[in-house]
Scaffold this motif. Structure first.
Motif, PDB file in Angstrom:
ATOM      1  N   GLY A 131      68.513 -35.242  86.046  1.00 10.99           N
ATOM      2  CA  GLY A 131      67.866 -36.431  85.517  1.00 10.99           C
ATOM      3  C   GLY A 131      66.869 -36.034  84.445  1.00 10.99           C
ATOM      4  N   ASP A 132      65.616 -36.444  84.602  1.00 11.76           N
ATOM      5  CA  ASP A 132      64.583 -36.057  83.631  1.00 11.76           C
ATOM      6  C   ASP A 132      63.658 -34.980  84.189  1.00 11.76           C
ATOM      7  N   ALA A 133      64.081 -34.347  85.300  1.00 14.69           N
ATOM      8  CA  ALA A 133      63.275 -33.291  85.911  1.00 14.69           C
ATOM      9  C   ALA A 133      63.843 -31.923  85.560  1.00 14.69           C
ATOM     10  N   PHE A 134      62.948 -30.989  85.174  1.00 16.34           N
ATOM     11  CA  PHE A 134      63.329 -29.625  84.855  1.00 16.34           C
ATOM     12  C   PHE A 134      62.705 -28.680  85.886  1.00 16.34           C
ATOM     13  N   ARG A 135      63.416 -27.587  86.142  1.00 15.21           N
ATOM     14  CA  ARG A 135      62.871 -26.548  87.019  1.00 15.21           C
ATOM     15  C   ARG A 135      63.243 -25.187  86.455  1.00 15.21           C
ATOM     16  N   THR A 136      62.416 -24.220  86.733  1.00 17.17           N
ATOM     17  CA  THR A 136      62.749 -22.826  86.458  1.00 17.17           C
ATOM     18  C   THR A 136      62.858 -22.109  87.795  1.00 17.17           C
ATOM     19  N   VAL A 137      63.992 -21.461  88.014  1.00 16.01           N
ATOM     20  CA  VAL A 137      64.202 -20.733  89.272  1.00 16.01           C
ATOM     21  C   VAL A 137      64.487 -19.280  88.960  1.00 16.01           C
ATOM     22  N   GLU A 138      64.102 -18.417  89.887  1.00 13.37           N
ATOM     23  CA  GLU A 138      64.362 -16.991  89.746  1.00 13.37           C
ATOM     24  C   GLU A 138      65.216 -16.540  90.924  1.00 13.37           C
ATOM     25  N   LEU A 139      66.366 -15.963  90.611  1.00 11.90           N
ATOM     26  CA  LEU A 139      67.299 -15.519  91.642  1.00 11.90           C
ATOM     27  C   LEU A 139      67.225 -13.999  91.769  1.00 11.90           C
ATOM     28  N   PRO A 140      66.774 -13.498  92.919  1.00 13.53           N
ATOM     29  CA  PRO A 140      66.649 -12.044  93.104  1.00 13.53           C
ATOM     30  C   PRO A 140      68.002 -11.420  93.478  1.00 13.53           C
ATOM     31  N   TYR A 141      68.938 -11.470  92.557  1.00  6.55           N
ATOM     32  CA  TYR A 141      70.292 -10.973  92.807  1.00  6.55           C
ATOM     33  C   TYR A 141      70.572  -9.805  91.864  1.00  6.55           C
ATOM     34  N   HIS A 142      71.121  -8.677  92.436  1.00  3.76           N
ATOM     35  CA  HIS A 142      71.283  -7.460  91.641  1.00  3.76           C
ATOM     36  C   HIS A 142      72.593  -6.722  91.933  1.00  3.76           C
ATOM     37  N   ASP A 143      73.611  -7.435  92.432  1.00  4.93           N
ATOM     38  CA  ASP A 143      74.878  -6.776  92.773  1.00  4.93           C
ATOM     39  C   ASP A 143      75.972  -7.013  91.743  1.00  4.93           C
ATOM     40  N   GLY A 144      75.651  -7.622  90.628  1.00  2.00           N
ATOM     41  CA  GLY A 144      76.626  -7.784  89.559  1.00  2.00           C
ATOM     42  C   GLY A 144      77.664  -8.854  89.836  1.00  2.00           C
ATOM     43  N   LEU A 145      78.594  -9.006  88.891  1.00  2.00           N
ATOM     44  CA  LEU A 145      79.699  -9.954  89.048  1.00  2.00           C
ATOM     45  C   LEU A 145      80.613  -9.485  90.165  1.00  2.00           C
ATOM     46  N   ARG A 146      81.165 -10.421  90.919  1.00  2.00           N
ATOM     47  CA  ARG A 146      82.024 -10.053  92.045  1.00  2.00           C
ATOM     48  C   ARG A 146      83.216 -11.001  92.092  1.00  2.00           C
ATOM     49  N   HIS A 147      84.408 -10.426  92.057  1.00  3.90           N
ATOM     50  CA  HIS A 147      85.640 -11.177  92.230  1.00  3.90           C
ATOM     51  C   HIS A 147      86.492 -10.429  93.252  1.00  3.90           C
TER      52      HIS A 147
END
Length: 651
Positions: free
Chosen positions: A613-629
């Protein structure tokens, strides 16, 4: 003994008719439409007796502009109470999905006079009538208001194709098993059209096609694809009993090459070698090459309804799922139609169905469908392995097993027919008793192979369980105990415990059934780079962050499919947020992949700016294992049982 349509009809109509089941009730006139409501008599339960006489039905498919299907039925009756029912629990839907909401204009007449009806106040699929003295037949007219788009119900009429499903275009008398009610069907086609159907055509006069009398049970199991552009292709290596009936948006769409024809001939041959018997007098694949008709893959005993893209035959590599569709539905002729779960074998279409054995009905069919796709040449071994990797990865990372066992997912259609939800990883659903169950059958197959030094396999179960009574196409029910007994006949083992442990596993420590992969000589792993075949089969790989951040980036950079418990979930993200920026870059799938790759092995979180909507957020994701398929890799020094399983049978 081969039971053919004409013979069945002769048997039904030649039996001396018993007393009409519903005449045992006292004659109580129905209230006039303006009367106050009063209790209606109960709907008669189905009885295993013949309905006296044959019900005529003519379905008019010509109103393409308005997408309206019109039905007229002529029903033999006797004076007194009569209840007509609209089918509610539709075969193959495994739920109460009969679209009574689309029935309109219902009018009943007898001897030229209108006979009023009253809808049942508890079951809206039932209509109560009082048949006056002297009326021996009634005419029933109504419309099926098919839909202009796929938003609620799928499109079944276009300017080029009509998909007639008889059970949605008829009413039938309550009080009788559907196997004991005989219909004499006919259709009115648009000018110049032709059709594919498993019914026996008695005559074709202009635009009217008339078919041999048949039981309601088998009529509802014999849909039609009719079209302006139509072609019938012989694909039976043994004779002339199996056909591809092609309809398309254009004449070019149904131009099948000899190479494609050969693959479907191989499919029929490999199924013969797997099961060792046929349970149909003939089989008609109904195959629509269309972007306008609603998509479908639906099983029937002597036919199946299937659709694919208009360029299917022109494409070098159509989607693997499209190539696997016809093999899957073909297997259902043996599993689900001939051998049918006992709680699916109900006396008519208004008796509730139960789905406790869907992990056999659909799960083992999914397994054999994938096997036959590879054995027939419709798919390659490499594609079959990539497909298994996708399935294994999905269930390896599925958190919903913490609260819901696979067995409970067999109730999913009854909870709400294939309803969508924003948390599929947590809710679990219909696909689980298909795909996770297929992993269980791979587990069983490899266990048998290993324990018998490759002398036996699940192929032996298929032949013993499904490949009996060659030529018979009446349903034979099975139970959980029957499945266990036949598995034990192939290889003695505690199969009841084997199956129940996997079906009933639930809790935070419950794991996906991946033992069969390792026993087959393969191990599930995750990679950050994909092969060309993996990219082609995992079509949305570039936007797929399910196994890393825990979501998919949909159109318009919209966040979708957030995996329960993932880094995105823990950061408070849900379905529908828009990704605005990745770090200091404008949002895109490419920018997000670059950020995940850069963060691998480090300590700096991935920063996202999101908007709802008209709300913004900044999030930080502590993820460090790279792309995974997900990918399957060979276990060195082991037998490649996947290659054994997917290899074509020579006899």
């Amino acid at each position: 003994m081969m039971i053919r349509t004409a013979a069945l009809a002769l048997l039904l109509v030649s039996t001396a008719p018993p007393a009409l089941a519903q005449t045992s009730q006292a004659h109580t006139p129905l209230p006039a439409p303006t009367s106050l409501p009063r209790p209606l008599p109960p709907i008669p339960a189905p009885q295993d007796v013949d309905y006296p006489g044959t019900i005529g039905i003519r379905v008019d498919l010509t109103d393409l502009a308005r997408k309206v299907i019109r039905t007229r039925q002529t029903i033999p009756v006797r004076p007194g109470p009569l209840v007509l029912q609209y089918p509610k629990f539709l075969p193959g839907n495994h739920a109460d999905t009969g679209p009574i909401q689309l029935v309109s204009g219902l009018t009943v007449t007898g001897n030229g006079s209108r006979i009023e009806w009253v809808r049942d106040t508890v079951d809206p699929h039932a209509f109560h009538l009082d048949i006056p003295a002297g009326v021996e037949t009634i005419d029933v007219d109504f419309e099926w208001l098919t839909q202009p788009d796929n938003s609620t119900w799928r499109v079944v009429m276009t300017d080029e194709i009509v998909n007639l499903q008889w059970e949605k275009a008829l009413l039938y008398p309550a009080g009788y098993n559907h196997s004991r009610i005989t219909f004499a069907p006919s259709v009115v086609l648009p000018e110049g059209w032709n059709y594919g159907v498993a019914l026996d055509t008695v005559s074709r006069e202009g635009s009217v096609a008339t078919f041999a009398p048949i039981s309601l049970e088998h009529l509802a199991d014999s849909p039609m694809f009719a079209g302006r552009h139509y072609r019938r292709v012989e694909i039976d290596p043994r004779g002339e009993d199996v056909h591809l009936n092609l309809v398309g948006d254009t004449a070019a769409a149904i131009e099948i090459t000899p190479e494609w024809t050969a693959k479907y001939e191989n499919l029929v041959q490999q199924a013969d070698r797997l099961f060792g018997a046929r349970h149909f007098d003939r089989y008609e694949f109904l195959f629509g090459l269309t972007s306008r008709l609603g998509g479908i893959g639906l099983e029937h005993h002597r036919s199946s309804e299937n659709t694919a893209a208009p360029n299917y035959f022109a494409s070098a590599t159509p989607a693997f799922g499209s190539r696997g569709l016809l093999p899957h539905e073909y297997v259902h002729s043996w599993n689900g139609k001939f051998r049918r779960p006992s709680d699916e074998l109900v006396p008519n279409f208004n008796v509730p169905t139960q789905n406790s054995l869907m992990w056999v009905y659909e799960g083992q069919t999914e397994y054999w469908g994938d096997v036959l796709t590879a054995r027939s040449g419709l798919g390659t071994l490499e594609e079959a392995v990539v497909n298994l990797a996708e399935i294994a990865g999905f269930y390896d990372q599925q958190p919903g097993r913490a609260w819901r066992a696979l067995q409970d997912t067999t109730n999913h259609n009854l909870l709400g027919y294939r309803t969508s939800n924003p948390w599929p990883s947590w809710m679990r659903g219909t696909g689980d008793y298909y795909r996770e169950a297929a992993l269980i059958w791979l587990d069983a197959d490899t266990l048998i192979r290993e324990a018998t030094n490759e002398r036996k396999s699940l192929d032996d179960f298929a032949k013993a369980f499904y490949g009996v009574e060659d030529g018979v196409w009446e349903a034979r029910p099975y139970t959980f105990e029957d499945v266990v007994e036949h598995l034990n006949a192939v290889h003695p083992y505690d199969w009841a415990t084997f199956l129940r442990e996997r079906l009933d596993a639930v809790g935070p420590d419950a794991e996906a059934p991946l033992d069969g992969l390792e026993r087959a000589g393969w191990r599930l792993t995750y990679v950050d780079e994909l092969t060309p075949v993996e990219k082609r089969m995992m079509g949305g790989w570039a936007n797929d962050f399910q196994y890393s951040l825990g979501f998919t980036l949909a159109g318009g950079n919209r966040i979708a499919g957030v995996r329960w418990g993932s880094p995105a979930f823990e950061a408070g993200l849900g379905h529908g947020w828009e990704l605005v920026a990745v770090g200091d870059r404008v949002a895109s799938a490419e920018a997000l992949r670059a950020a995940v790759t850069a963060a691998k092995g480090g300590s700096v979180p991935i920063r996202l700016v999101i908007k709802r909507g008209d709300a913004f957020r900044t999030v930080e994701l502590p993820y460090h294992d790279g792309l995974r398929h997900p990918r399957l890799v060979r276990i060195e020094g082991t037998r490649d049982r996947l290659a054994d399983i997917f290899a074509p049978r020579r006899r």
